[in-house]
Motif scaffolding. Structure first.
Motif, PDB file in Angstrom:
ATOM      1  N   PHE A   1       5.768 -14.285  -1.405  1.00 14.21           N
ATOM      2  CA  PHE A   1       6.277 -13.530  -0.270  1.00 14.21           C
ATOM      3  C   PHE A   1       5.879 -14.233   1.023  1.00 14.21           C
ATOM      4  O   PHE A   1       4.787 -14.805   1.119  1.00 14.21           O
ATOM      5  CB  PHE A   1       5.697 -12.110  -0.262  1.00 14.21           C
ATOM      6  CG  PHE A   1       5.968 -11.330  -1.510  1.00 14.21           C
ATOM      7  CD1 PHE A   1       7.066 -10.497  -1.593  1.00 14.21           C
ATOM      8  CD2 PHE A   1       5.133 -11.454  -2.614  1.00 14.21           C
ATOM      9  CE1 PHE A   1       7.327  -9.782  -2.769  1.00 14.21           C
ATOM     10  CE2 PHE A   1       5.382 -10.750  -3.788  1.00 14.21           C
ATOM     11  CZ  PHE A   1       6.478  -9.913  -3.854  1.00 14.21           C
ATOM     12  N   ALA A   2       6.775 -14.189   1.987  1.00 13.00           N
ATOM     13  CA  ALA A   2       6.480 -14.735   3.316  1.00 13.00           C
ATOM     14  C   ALA A   2       6.973 -13.737   4.353  1.00 13.00           C
ATOM     15  O   ALA A   2       8.114 -13.265   4.281  1.00 13.00           O
ATOM     16  CB  ALA A   2       7.175 -16.082   3.517  1.00 13.00           C
ATOM     17  N   VAL A   3       6.107 -13.398   5.293  1.00 12.36           N
ATOM     18  CA  VAL A   3       6.487 -12.546   6.419  1.00 12.36           C
ATOM     19  C   VAL A   3       6.441 -13.426   7.659  1.00 12.36           C
ATOM     20  O   VAL A   3       5.378 -13.945   8.032  1.00 12.36           O
ATOM     21  CB  VAL A   3       5.554 -11.337   6.559  1.00 12.36           C
ATOM     22  CG1 VAL A   3       5.985 -10.475   7.747  1.00 12.36           C
ATOM     23  CG2 VAL A   3       5.553 -10.520   5.277  1.00 12.36           C
TER      24      VAL A   3
ATOM     25  N   GLU B   1       3.043 -15.376   7.372  1.00  9.85           N
ATOM     26  CA  GLU B   1       2.015 -14.892   6.449  1.00  9.85           C
ATOM     27  C   GLU B   1       2.530 -15.117   5.027  1.00  9.85           C
ATOM     28  O   GLU B   1       3.659 -14.754   4.715  1.00  9.85           O
ATOM     29  CB  GLU B   1       1.755 -13.402   6.638  1.00  9.85           C
ATOM     30  CG  GLU B   1       1.412 -12.966   8.049  1.00  9.85           C
ATOM     31  CD  GLU B   1       1.515 -11.452   8.171  1.00  9.85           C
ATOM     32  OE1 GLU B   1       1.189 -10.736   7.199  1.00  9.85           O
ATOM     33  OE2 GLU B   1       1.940 -10.995   9.246  1.00  9.85           O
ATOM     34  N   LEU B   2       1.699 -15.693   4.170  1.00  4.33           N
ATOM     35  CA  LEU B   2       2.091 -15.974   2.799  1.00  4.33           C
ATOM     36  C   LEU B   2       1.281 -15.116   1.832  1.00  4.33           C
ATOM     37  O   LEU B   2       0.069 -14.945   2.001  1.00  4.33           O
ATOM     38  CB  LEU B   2       1.883 -17.457   2.472  1.00  4.33           C
ATOM     39  CG  LEU B   2       2.757 -18.450   3.255  1.00  4.33           C
ATOM     40  CD1 LEU B   2       2.307 -19.875   2.971  1.00  4.33           C
ATOM     41  CD2 LEU B   2       4.224 -18.273   2.904  1.00  4.33           C
ATOM     42  N   TYR B   3       1.963 -14.578   0.824  1.00  5.24           N
ATOM     43  CA  TYR B   3       1.320 -13.748  -0.184  1.00  5.24           C
ATOM     44  C   TYR B   3       1.808 -14.176  -1.567  1.00  5.24           C
ATOM     45  O   TYR B   3       2.882 -14.760  -1.706  1.00  5.24           O
ATOM     46  CB  TYR B   3       1.659 -12.269   0.010  1.00  5.24           C
ATOM     47  CG  TYR B   3       1.311 -11.717   1.377  1.00  5.24           C
ATOM     48  CD1 TYR B   3       0.044 -11.189   1.625  1.00  5.24           C
ATOM     49  CD2 TYR B   3       2.245 -11.723   2.414  1.00  5.24           C
ATOM     50  CE1 TYR B   3      -0.279 -10.679   2.873  1.00  5.24           C
ATOM     51  CE2 TYR B   3       1.930 -11.224   3.663  1.00  5.24           C
ATOM     52  CZ  TYR B   3       0.668 -10.701   3.897  1.00  5.24           C
ATOM     53  OH  TYR B   3       0.348 -10.203   5.136  1.00  5.24           O
ATOM     54  N   GLU B   4       1.014 -13.864  -2.566  1.00  4.84           N
ATOM     55  CA  GLU B   4       1.377 -14.167  -3.946  1.00  4.84           C
ATOM     56  C   GLU B   4       0.978 -12.990  -4.822  1.00  4.84           C
ATOM     57  O   GLU B   4      -0.113 -12.435  -4.672  1.00  4.84           O
ATOM     58  CB  GLU B   4       0.658 -15.437  -4.404  1.00  4.84           C
ATOM     59  CG  GLU B   4       0.983 -15.892  -5.812  1.00  4.84           C
ATOM     60  CD  GLU B   4       0.276 -17.180  -6.167  1.00  4.84           C
ATOM     61  OE1 GLU B   4      -0.412 -17.195  -7.212  1.00  4.84           O
ATOM     62  OE2 GLU B   4       0.403 -18.159  -5.399  1.00  4.84           O
TER      63      GLU B   4
ATOM     64  N   HIS C   1       4.800  -5.627   2.242  1.00  5.05           N
ATOM     65  CA  HIS C   1       4.287  -6.766   3.000  1.00  5.05           C
ATOM     66  C   HIS C   1       4.951  -6.854   4.377  1.00  5.05           C
ATOM     67  O   HIS C   1       4.318  -7.288   5.348  1.00  5.05           O
ATOM     68  CB  HIS C   1       4.526  -8.061   2.228  1.00  5.05           C
ATOM     69  CG  HIS C   1       3.600  -8.259   1.070  1.00  5.05           C
ATOM     70  ND1 HIS C   1       2.232  -8.151   1.174  1.00  5.05           N
ATOM     71  CD2 HIS C   1       3.847  -8.574  -0.240  1.00  5.05           C
ATOM     72  CE1 HIS C   1       1.665  -8.379   0.008  1.00  5.05           C
ATOM     73  NE2 HIS C   1       2.619  -8.637  -0.877  1.00  5.05           N
ATOM     74  N   ALA C   2       6.218  -6.452   4.461  1.00  4.23           N
ATOM     75  CA  ALA C   2       6.937  -6.490   5.735  1.00  4.23           C
ATOM     76  C   ALA C   2       6.506  -5.379   6.677  1.00  4.23           C
ATOM     77  O   ALA C   2       6.876  -5.386   7.856  1.00  4.23           O
ATOM     78  CB  ALA C   2       8.439  -6.392   5.488  1.00  4.23           C
ATOM     79  N   ARG C   3       5.765  -4.404   6.166  1.00  5.57           N
ATOM     80  CA  ARG C   3       5.285  -3.271   6.947  1.00  5.57           C
ATOM     81  C   ARG C   3       6.432  -2.538   7.641  1.00  5.57           C
ATOM     82  O   ARG C   3       6.365  -2.208   8.837  1.00  5.57           O
ATOM     83  CB  ARG C   3       4.207  -3.728   7.947  1.00  5.57           C
ATOM     84  CG  ARG C   3       2.978  -4.283   7.266  1.00  5.57           C
ATOM     85  CD  ARG C   3       1.884  -4.664   8.257  1.00  5.57           C
ATOM     86  NE  ARG C   3       2.193  -5.887   8.985  1.00  5.57           N
ATOM     87  CZ  ARG C   3       2.004  -7.119   8.511  1.00  5.57           C
ATOM     88  NH1 ARG C   3       1.528  -7.305   7.289  1.00  5.57           N
ATOM     89  NH2 ARG C   3       2.294  -8.166   9.246  1.00  5.57           N
ATOM     90  N   VAL C   4       7.480  -2.300   6.873  1.00  8.18           N
ATOM     91  CA  VAL C   4       8.622  -1.536   7.389  1.00  8.18           C
ATOM     92  C   VAL C   4       8.162  -0.119   7.693  1.00  8.18           C
ATOM     93  O   VAL C   4       7.506   0.526   6.861  1.00  8.18           O
ATOM     94  CB  VAL C   4       9.783  -1.534   6.372  1.00  8.18           C
ATOM     95  CG1 VAL C   4      10.922  -0.643   6.853  1.00  8.18           C
ATOM     96  CG2 VAL C   4      10.272  -2.961   6.133  1.00  8.18           C
TER      97      VAL C   4
END
Length: 305
Positions: A299-301, A233-236, A62-65
């Motif tokens: 998750f939150a980015v 950005e929020l994810y679950e 999600h962080a797109r590292v």
């Protein structure tokens, strides 16, 4: 001012900058969160339940590292986020992991070395202690900060988020994760065992690490905006695991922060508390005797201007 600390001579970070003390093997801490995780380190993430590694990989995704980036992993534990982040950045990048537990950072260091991830460094540092400086990369800011399952252990999450914001370069991002609700029915286990612990709900949440109420996406979003982030950005995600039987579940709880509750139970009452938990677990068992477990991960980015 943060106290100046010397980084290892081969560190990829600017050796002229302030850096936290390098992690060293040693005795368990004398209490608090550090002591809790020092005691859990030997079995942490080693009992056949992969919830943390899965959540760590999802956080990094999600962080797109990306390749070549410089990443700080706060609350690195035994590497659930740090190791996939290190693989993502590759040898052109660098990853620094910090954790308040020397035993945890020691295990992460060993695992990174075992995988040949030479661009990883680990440090013992407390993200809530303003006297513990965060290591800074040569360009003065991290591309990304990851903090997997850390927020619920912080007394002052607002202060920690402010430090993460300051550690990022303009345009950098902070990736957070935290546990949400368990599947219906698992709250019976908590309710069945609460009477054996320190006492009231308030006492448990105040005095026992790992027993704070779940964070909500709304609260986290509010905190990160207050810390100065420009967008979130929020994810679950739905995570699943299976315990072989109640004994496997018991082993797992002792390998996690949940051991804080069991350690708070007086020795003479621990067998009764365990029996109460097992009785509650009976209603959750599948026909084959196993215990299917479903947990929500949030998750939150968070993006900095």
């Amino acid at each position: 001012m943060p106290r100046p600390l010397t980084a290892p001579p081969d560190t990829p970070w600017d050796t002229a900058a302030e850096a936290p003390r390098p992690a060293e093997d040693g005795a368990a801490g004398d209490g608090g969160i550090a002591g809790l995780f020092d005691r859990a380190a030997a079995t942490y993430d080693r009992v056949g339940i992969d919830l943390l590694p899965v959540a760590g990989r999802l956080l990094v995704r999600h962080a797109r590292v990306a390749a070549g980036e410089r990443v700080l992993d706060a609350g690195c534990g035994t590497g659930a986020c740090l190791l996939p982040a290190a693989r993502a950045v590759g040898p052109r990048g660098a990853v620094a992991g910090i954790d308040v537990s020397p035993a945890m950072t020691g295990r992460t260091r060993e695992r990174a070395a075992g995988h040949g991830l030479d661009w990883v460094r680990t440090y013992t540092a407390d993200v809530e202690d303003p006297h513990d400086a965060l290591p800074a990369p040569p360009d003065g800011g991290y591309d990304a900060v990851t903090a997997g399952m850390l927020l619920s252990f912080l007394r002052r999450p607002d202060a920690a988020l402010g430090r993460f914001h300051a550690a990022l370069r303009p345009g950098g991002r902070l990736a957070l994760s935290w546990w949400g609700a368990e599947a219906p029915g698992w709250d019976r286990v908590v309710q069945a065992t609460r009477p054996y612990g320190p006492g009231t709900r308030e006492e448990i949440e105040t005095d026992v690490p790992g027993q704070s109420p779940p964070l909500t996406p709304e609260r986290v979003e509010r905190l990160v905006y207050q810390a100065g982030f420009a967008s979130v950005e929020l994810y679950e995600e739905r995570l699943e695991a299976t315990f072989r039987d109640p004994d496997h579940w018991w082993e797992w709880t002792w390998s996690t922060a949940a051991r804080a509750f069991w350690e708070s139970v007086p020795d003479g009452r621990l067998p009764a508390a365990r029996a109460a938990a097992y009785r509650a677990l009976e209603a959750l068992r599948a026909p084959d005797g196993s215990l299917p477990y479903v947990l929500t991960a949030h998750f939150a980015v968070c993006h900095r201007w």
